[in-house]
Design an enzyme around this catalytic site. Sequence first.
Site, PDB file in Angstrom:
ATOM      1  N   HIS A 263       3.213  -3.169   4.861  1.00  0.00           N
ATOM      2  CA  HIS A 263       5.206  -3.676   5.605  1.00  0.00           C
ATOM      3  C   HIS A 263       5.305  -5.078   5.086  1.00  0.00           C
ATOM      4  O   HIS A 263       6.299  -5.905   4.184  1.00  0.00           O
ATOM      5  CB  HIS A 263       4.437  -2.871   6.519  1.00  0.00           C
ATOM      6  CG  HIS A 263       5.936  -2.357   7.431  1.00  0.00           C
ATOM      7  ND1 HIS A 263       7.287  -1.877   6.694  1.00  0.00           N
ATOM      8  CD2 HIS A 263       6.632  -2.274   8.626  1.00  0.00           C
ATOM      9  CE1 HIS A 263       8.333  -2.260   7.336  1.00  0.00           C
ATOM     10  NE2 HIS A 263       7.617  -1.704   9.204  1.00  0.00           N
ATOM     11  N   HIS A 302       8.524   0.792  -3.285  1.00  0.00           N
ATOM     12  CA  HIS A 302       9.080   1.179  -1.864  1.00  0.00           C
ATOM     13  C   HIS A 302       8.977   2.594  -1.778  1.00  0.00           C
ATOM     14  O   HIS A 302       8.844   3.436  -3.143  1.00  0.00           O
ATOM     15  CB  HIS A 302      10.782   0.978  -2.381  1.00  0.00           C
ATOM     16  CG  HIS A 302      10.774   1.068  -0.173  1.00  0.00           C
ATOM     17  ND1 HIS A 302      10.906   1.719   0.620  1.00  0.00           N
ATOM     18  CD2 HIS A 302      10.993  -0.389   0.400  1.00  0.00           C
ATOM     19  CE1 HIS A 302      11.590   1.300   1.719  1.00  0.00           C
ATOM     20  NE2 HIS A 302      11.941   0.154   1.725  1.00  0.00           N
ATOM     21  N   ASP A 358      11.338  -8.091   0.071  1.00  0.00           N
ATOM     22  CA  ASP A 358      10.157  -9.116  -0.049  1.00  0.00           C
ATOM     23  C   ASP A 358       9.865  -9.621  -0.808  1.00  0.00           C
ATOM     24  O   ASP A 358       9.679 -11.205  -0.884  1.00  0.00           O
ATOM     25  CB  ASP A 358       9.251  -8.199   0.652  1.00  0.00           C
ATOM     26  CG  ASP A 358       9.123  -8.077   1.658  1.00  0.00           C
ATOM     27  OD1 ASP A 358       9.513  -8.656   2.808  1.00  0.00           O
ATOM     28  OD2 ASP A 358       8.853  -6.839   2.216  1.00  0.00           O
TER      29      ASP A 358
HETATM   30  N1  CMC Z   1       2.231  -2.528  -7.947  1.00  0.00           N
HETATM   31  C1  CMC Z   1       1.217  -1.976  -8.351  1.00  0.00           C
HETATM   32  N2  CMC Z   1       1.111  -0.558  -8.647  1.00  0.00           N
HETATM   33  C2  CMC Z   1       2.326  -0.111  -7.340  1.00  0.00           C
HETATM   34  C3  CMC Z   1       2.410  -0.528  -6.280  1.00  0.00           C
HETATM   35  C4  CMC Z   1       2.496  -2.472  -6.166  1.00  0.00           C
HETATM   36  N3  CMC Z   1       3.280  -3.031  -5.881  1.00  0.00           N
HETATM   37  N4  CMC Z   1       3.255   0.355  -5.704  1.00  0.00           N
HETATM   38  C5  CMC Z   1       2.644   1.090  -6.008  1.00  0.00           C
HETATM   39  N5  CMC Z   1       2.037   0.966  -6.865  1.00  0.00           N
HETATM   40  C6  CMC Z   1       1.717   2.229  -7.498  1.00  0.00           C
HETATM   41  C7  CMC Z   1       0.360   3.050  -6.899  1.00  0.00           C
HETATM   42  O1  CMC Z   1      -0.473   3.086  -7.352  1.00  0.00           O
HETATM   43  C8  CMC Z   1       0.622   4.328  -7.147  1.00  0.00           C
HETATM   44  O2  CMC Z   1       0.297   5.065  -8.639  1.00  0.00           O
HETATM   45  P1  CMC Z   1      -0.942   6.385  -9.426  1.00  0.00           P
HETATM   46  O3  CMC Z   1       0.123   6.987  -8.630  1.00  0.00           O
HETATM   47  O4  CMC Z   1      -1.136   5.776 -10.937  1.00  0.00           O
HETATM   48  O5  CMC Z   1      -1.643   6.337  -8.079  1.00  0.00           O
HETATM   49  C9  CMC Z   1       2.268   4.820  -7.132  1.00  0.00           C
HETATM   50  O6  CMC Z   1       2.514   3.569  -8.231  1.00  0.00           O
HETATM   51  C10 CMC Z   1       2.331   5.207  -5.750  1.00  0.00           C
HETATM   52  O7  CMC Z   1       2.067   4.029  -5.010  1.00  0.00           O
HETATM   53  P2  CMC Z   1       2.222   4.445  -3.505  1.00  0.00           P
HETATM   54  O8  CMC Z   1       1.638   3.366  -3.129  1.00  0.00           O
HETATM   55  O9  CMC Z   1       1.169   6.357  -3.437  1.00  0.00           O
HETATM   56  O10 CMC Z   1       3.435   4.732  -3.116  1.00  0.00           O
HETATM   57  P3  CMC Z   1       3.723   4.516  -1.057  1.00  0.00           P
HETATM   58  O11 CMC Z   1       5.249   4.901  -0.916  1.00  0.00           O
HETATM   59  O12 CMC Z   1       2.980   5.062  -0.684  1.00  0.00           O
HETATM   60  O13 CMC Z   1       3.715   2.850  -0.910  1.00  0.00           O
HETATM   61  C11 CMC Z   1       4.654   0.349  -0.942  1.00  0.00           C
HETATM   62  C12 CMC Z   1       4.560   2.180  -0.647  1.00  0.00           C
HETATM   63  C13 CMC Z   1       5.859  -0.372  -0.220  1.00  0.00           C
HETATM   64  C14 CMC Z   1       3.002   0.860   0.216  1.00  0.00           C
HETATM   65  C15 CMC Z   1       3.360   0.183  -2.311  1.00  0.00           C
HETATM   66  O14 CMC Z   1       4.723   0.316  -3.072  1.00  0.00           O
HETATM   67  C16 CMC Z   1       3.070  -0.925  -2.137  1.00  0.00           C
HETATM   68  O15 CMC Z   1       2.028  -1.213  -1.540  1.00  0.00           O
HETATM   69  N6  CMC Z   1       3.727  -2.300  -2.531  1.00  0.00           N
HETATM   70  C17 CMC Z   1       3.715  -3.468  -2.605  1.00  0.00           C
HETATM   71  C18 CMC Z   1       3.753  -4.227  -1.619  1.00  0.00           C
HETATM   72  C19 CMC Z   1       5.298  -4.404  -0.407  1.00  0.00           C
HETATM   73  O16 CMC Z   1       5.721  -5.065  -1.869  1.00  0.00           O
HETATM   74  N7  CMC Z   1       5.347  -3.878   0.075  1.00  0.00           N
HETATM   75  C20 CMC Z   1       6.787  -4.446   1.040  1.00  0.00           C
HETATM   76  C21 CMC Z   1       7.626  -2.758   1.056  1.00  0.00           C
HETATM   77  S1  CMC Z   1       9.487  -3.100   1.537  1.00  0.00           S
HETATM   78  C22 CMC Z   1       9.312  -3.676   3.196  1.00  0.00           C
HETATM   79  C23 CMC Z   1       8.087  -4.061   4.151  1.00  0.00           C
HETATM   80  O17 CMC Z   1       8.505  -2.170   4.059  1.00  0.00           O
HETATM   81  O18 CMC Z   1       8.387  -4.402   4.874  1.00  0.00           O
END
Ligand code: CMC
Length: 423
Positions: A263, A302, A358
């Site tokens: 987050h 996201h 971010d």
């Molecule tokens: N790098 C590589 N792969 C990714 C990433 C990433 N940053 N984000 C998602 N994926 C892949 C994930 O591995 C999955 O692949 P598969 O379908 O093959 O298993 C697919 O994309 C869907 O991801 P998810 O984890 O199910 O998506 P989510 O909606 O649960 O998670 C998230 C959203 C923001 C937690 C995630 O994208 C992430 O971990 N990003 C990196 C951390 C980040 O930048 N966070 C800040 C978010 S914005 C500001 C805030 O909220 O504070």
Amino acid sequence: MPESLKLTSPETTVELTVTDGAIRATDLRQVATDQGPLASYDPGLVNTASCRSAITYIDGDAGILEYRGYPIEQLAANATHLEVAYLLLYGELPTPEQLTAWENRVNNHRFVHENVRSIIQSYRYDAHPMAKLMSGVASMHTFYPSARQIDDPEARERNIVRLLAKIPTMAAWAYRHSIGRHYVYPNDELGYVDNFLAMLFQSQQLVYRADPRVTRALEILFILHADHEQNCSTNAVRAVASAGNDVYTSVGAGIGALFGPLHGGANEAVLKMLGEIGSVDRVPEFVEGVKNGGARLMGFGHRVYKNYDPRARIIKRACEDVFEVTGVNPLLQVALELEKYALEDEYFIKRRLYPNVDFYSGLIYEALKFPPEMFTVLFAVPRTSGWAAQWLEGITDPQQRITRPKQVYTGHRNRQFIAADER
Ligand code: CMC
């Protein structure tokens, strides 16, 4: 005629009304079968609308973000953070008279109780500033007991104003504590953001005056971070509030949620990642590692945006103004190359992963000489206005009940206790 949905089981058929809105939702409280109510199983609440809200609108597919109906681009170009805080809380932009009165009111409450200073002071020198901020905020209802009177509109408002006013002071002191410098008290002559910068960076000057381009860039970052509907920390604020808690206790919980690297902690993680990549030529190798199940590409992806995060686009532009003052952050080239490489890569295209808020903010914070541990604090300070607005909306919504989800139990049942020496 509202849309409806029929759910049929061998025993019964239920007709569910689908609400209008950006998210089409139905009221699952109605769903019952002969064996009792039917719950939805939705880990991470990915497809659950947990409340009604009129504060922030997001269209993740189109990359649209609006506060109270105003596009984020217009607010970032024209407003101040306190003006946006007013908008989030009261639903309308203030008139010039309302804005002056609001600024004066908030600015009058910037000093914090000296015992809060002692709380911050009692931490070890290397404690993370998010811990200091969280405990400072969580302690505040003990100094202002009227905060617990959440049914009193006047007490609610007074304590929201106190929180907005005091959080920059606590955040600045959390930083000063970590570098062993004296604490700087608020200065009435300075506006909200200028005063924050002075409390952070004042050294031997009588009055620290930030470069106006830096002040404006931070003002924009504050506006972009002010609210983002039901994200993890706002959900935490609303859940804690739903048990009848005051704004300080609820926002304290929100700060804890924001600390997580998935987050708000992501801005700190992005900078560490860029530092580890180190140079443009190492970008392909790093991205291949991400695709092969290594670390995530921080600052990418996201839950809601399946398009370029509109906040990231504005921050990318703000980098230029800040770098005019500070000199270009050498990691900018790595970030630009990383973005370009990822956006052309099948893995990221298929999953619709784009830079989020971010990705670029840390570059600005670093150029302004903030240590990485302060990055999430710089997210928490402005997000307090959104948390407060969401807290208020939640506790005054007659439909809101204590947050208490169900679970799908997967454990043992009805086992017989075995004495310790027989196990
Ligand atoms: N790098 C590589 N792969 C990714 C990433 C990433 N940053 N984000 C998602 N994926 C892949 C994930 O591995 C999955 O692949 P598969 O379908 O093959 O298993 C697919 O994309 C869907 O991801 P998810 O984890 O199910 O998506 P989510 O909606 O649960 O998670 C998230 C959203 C923001 C937690 C995630 O994208 C992430 O971990 N990003 C990196 C951390 C980040 O930048 N966070 C800040 C978010 S914005 C500001 C805030 O909220 O504070």
